[in-house]
Design a protein around this motif. Structure first.
Motif: not given
Length: 586
Positions: A437, A459, A461, A498, A500
Motif C-alpha cells: 500500500k 481510487h 483499495d 482503479d 486494488q
C-alpha cells in the motif's frame, strides 16, 4: 546526382555516422542503401511511366489514322456534292438550250425580236445567262441578243465552235473572248430545213458558278475551284494565286468517280485533295473540280487537344517522379532507421552481456580476494595484540605504525571488493520487506498534479491487513510505475483509475490496475508484451514499457495478465509471491 538523391543522402548520412558505423555495417553499407533507393525509384518510375507513354503513343497513332481516314472521307464527300451541283448547273442550261432549238427552229431564232424574247425567258427560268446568238455553219454570227455589240462576228476559229460541230454540243472553258469578260459558252448544233447546220450559243455568267462552288467551302483551311486538264485555273483559288494562273500541284489522274488523297504541296505542307472530272449527260467538259484542304487547319482542334494531353502527361509524369522519389526516400529512410535501431539494440545487448560477464567476474574476484584479506586482517590484528602485550615491542612506535598500515590497507581492499560485489548484485534480485500500500501511494504521488489537472479520479483499495511482501523494491516500484504511466496515457480527461490489491491464497498477492480508457483490440492484445510493439503515435512511445514490465515480473517470479475491450478499458493483473526467496528456492 539528382536533387531527390542528394536530399536523401543529406538526411541519412549524419544519422549514419551518429548511430555507429561499425554496428550498421553488419546489415548494410551506405552504398547498399543508395542502390536500394535508386533501384526503387527506377523500377517504380518505369512501371508507372512506360505503360502510360506506350498507351499514349498508341492512342496518338489510332487517333491520327482515324482523323486521316475521316478527313479523306469528308473531303471526298464535299467534292462529290460540289460536282453534282456544278454538273446540274451546266446540264440544266444545256437542256434548256437544246429544248429551245428543237422547239423554235432556225427561222424563228434568227428573228432578233424573237431571240431577245427567248433570252429573256431563259433568264427568268434559269438565270445566269448573259446573251444568246445564232451562228451559221461558216462560223458567222447571224443573230444576236445581249448587251454587247457582237453582230457579224466570226467564230469559225474558236475551239468551242469546232467542238460543237463535232459533238453536237459543247461546254467551253472559261475565257474572255471578244467581250473581254470571263465567261462560259454552252452551245448546241441543229439542222436547217435546207440541210445546213447552225449553232445556237448562250453565254453563262461565271459569278453564278463561283457562288455555287463557294457554298461548299468549309472554312479558311479549305479551297474549292475549277481547273482544266492542263491545270489552268478556271475559277479563283485562295491557295494558288500566281502570275501563271496555274495551280502548283500536279493534275490528278482521270477517274470516273470522285476521289481523295493526301499530298504535299510545293511549300511542303500536307494537304488533302478531293477531285472530280466534270462531265454532263450530253457532253463531257474540260473542267476538273478541286477541293484542297490544309491538313494542319483540319487538325487544329486535335492538335490543340494533343497539346493539352501532352502537358497533362508531362505534369502527371513530373508528379509521379516527385511522389515516387519522396516515397522511396521515406521508405529507405525507414529501413535505415529500423536497421539503426536494430544495430543499437544489438550493441546494447552485447554491452549488457559484457556487463553481466564483468559482474560475474567481479563477484568471483571479490570472493577470491575476500578470503586472503580476512586472513591477513586477523593475522595483523593478532600480531598487533601480541606487540602491545610485550614490553619489547610496546614502546616501538614505528613497528606499531606499520601494523596499522597493514590493517588500513586490508580495510581499503575490503571496501573495493564490497564495491565489486555491489556492482555484481545489480543484476540480481535484492529482496526487502515491502508494504504494498505504501509503495502504491508513493507511485500515485508522482501523478497527483496530472490527475488534478486532467480531472482523473484515482481510487486505491488496498487493505492494511494485506501481508507484507518479500521482494525487490526497485523492480516492483518500476512495475507499478510503468503500468500506472501506461494507464494515464490511455485514458482521457475525466476518466478514472482503479488500483486494488488482495491476497491470492496463502503464498501470493494479486495487484489489479484498471482504467476506462480506449482499450486494446483483440489482435493487438496478443502482441502487447512484445518488444518495440506499440499502438501509440510515432514519437509517443518506444514499445518497450510493457515488455520491460513483463520481464521484471518474471524476474520477481510473478505473473502478469491483461484483459481489455475497445472503448471500455483495460485491466492489468500482477500476481507476486509473498516471499520471492522461497519461490526461488522452490
Amino acid at each position: 546526382m539528382t536533387g531527390g538523391e542528394s536530399s536523401f543522402l543529406n538526411a541519412v548520412w549524419p544519422r549514419f555516422q551518429q548511430n555507429g558505423e561499425d554496428h550498421l555495417s553488419l546489415y548494410r553499407t551506405f552504398q547498399d542503401y543508395r542502390q536500394i533507393w535508386g533501384m526503387g525509384i527506377f523500377i517504380l518510375i518505369s512501371t508507372a511511366l512506360v505503360p502510360l507513354v506506350v498507351i499514349t503513343l498508341i492512342y496518338y497513332q489510332l487517333i491520327q489514322r482515324s482523323i486521316d481516314t475521316e478527313s479523306l472521307l469528308r473531303t471526298e464527300r464535299v467534292a462529290s456534292n460540289a460536282r453534282r451541283a456544278v454538273t446540274f448547273f451546266l446540264e440544266e442550261r444545256l437542256a434548256a438550250l437544246t429544248f429551245t432549238v428543237n422547239e423554235m427552229g432556225y427561222d424563228r431564232l434568227t428573228d432578233p425580236g424573237r431571240l431577245r424574247e427567248v433570252l429573256q425567258n431563259l433568264k427568268l427560268g434559269f438565270g445566269g445567262l448573259t446573251d444568246m446568238s445564232v451562228i451559221a455553219d461558216s462560223g458567222t454570227q447571224v443573230a444576236y441578243a445581249g448587251p454587247f455589240n457582237l453582230e457579224g462576228k466570226d467564230y469559225s476559229d474558236q475551239p468551242w465552235f469546232k467542238d460543237c460541230l463535232k459533238n453536237d454540243a459543247c461546254v467551253s472553258e472559261i475565257f474572255s473572248g471578244y467581250r473581254d469578260v470571263p465567261h462560259i459558252v454552252v452551245a448546241v448544233k441543229s439542222t436547217r430545213p435546207d440541210g445546213h447546220v447552225f449553232v445556237v450559243r448562250a453565254t453563262l455568267e461565271t459569278e453564278r458558278l463561283i457562288q455555287t462552288l463557294s457554298s461548299y467551302k468549309t472554312g479558311e483551311h479549305a479551297d474549292i475551284f475549277l481547273v482544266n486538264h492542263q491545270g489552268v485555273l478556271q475559277t479563283p483559288s485562295t491557295f494558288y494565286k500566281s502570275d501563271s494562273n496555274r495551280m502548283t500541284i500536279a493534275v490528278p489522274p482521270f477517274a470516273e468517280r470522285t476521289r481523295s488523297m493526301m499530298k504535299t504541296d510545293s511549300s511542303g505542307q500536307q494537304i488533302v485533295v478531293g477531285y472530280a472530272y466534270i462531265a454532263t449527260k450530253i457532253v463531257p467538259t474540260s473542267f476538273i473540280l478541286m477541293v484542297v484542304k490544309k491538313k494542319a487547319g483540319m487538325m487544329k482542334v486535335w492538335l490543340d487537344l494533343r497539346r493539352q494531353i501532352n502537358w497533362f502527361l508531362f505534369l502527371s509524369a513530373l508528379v509521379l517522379v516527385v511522389v515516387i522519389t519522396l516515397t522511396s526516400s521515406f521508405m529507405v529512410n525507414k529501413i535505415f532507421q529500423a536497421d539503426s535501431e536494430k544495430a543499437k539494440t544489438m550493441a546494447m545487448a552485447e554491452q549488457n552481456c559484457q556487463l553481466a560477464s564483468i559482474g560475474q567476474l567481479a563477484a568471483g574476484v571479490a570472493h577470491e580476494i575476500n578470503n586472503p584479506l580476512a586472513l591477513i586482517n586477523e593475522t595483523a590484528g593478532y600480531v598487533k595484540d601480541l606487540f602491545t602485550l610485550k614490553k619489547d615491542y610496546k614502546d616501538d612506535p614505528e613497528l606499531l605504525e606499520n601494523i596499522d598500515s597493514i590493517i588500513e590497507a586490508v580495510e581499503r581492499c575490503g571496501t573495493i571488493t564490497r564495491q565489486l560485489l555491489g556492482f555484481a548484485r545489480r543484476f540480481d534480485v535484492q529482496n526487502q520487506t515491502i508494504k504494498l500500500k505504501d509503495m502504491v501511494t508513493d507511485v500515485i504521488n508522482f501523478h497527483k498534479k496530472e490527475a488534478e489537472y486532467r480531472d482523473i479520479a484515482i481510487h486505491v483499495d488496498i487493505p492494511d491487513t494485506l501481508p507484507l511482501i518479500e521482494t525487490d523494491r526497485g523492480k516492483l516500484q518500476q512495475i507499478i510505475l510503468n503500468l500506472v504511466n501506461n494507464a494515464f496515457q490511455a485514458i482521457d480527461n475525466g476518466c478514472f483509475l482503479d488500483i486494488q490489491a488482495r491476497a491470492d491464497g496463502a503464498e501470493h498477492v494479486r495487484l489489479s490496475i484498471r482504467d476506462n480508457g480506449c482499450g486494446i483490440s483483440e489482435t493487438n492484445l496478443k502482441k502487447i508484451f512484445e518488444p518495440f510493439f506499440t499502438t501509440k503515435k510515432e514519437g509517443q512511445g518506444t514499445g518497450l514499457g510493457l515488455s520491460i514490465t513483463y520481464g521484471l515480473v518474471q524476474k520477481l517470479h510473478g505473473n502478469i495478465t491483461v484483459d481489455s475491450q475497445i472503448g471500455q478499458g483495460t485491466t492489468f493483473v500482477v500476481t507476486l509471491p509473498i516471499n520471492a526467496e522461497k519461490e526461488t528456492l522452490a
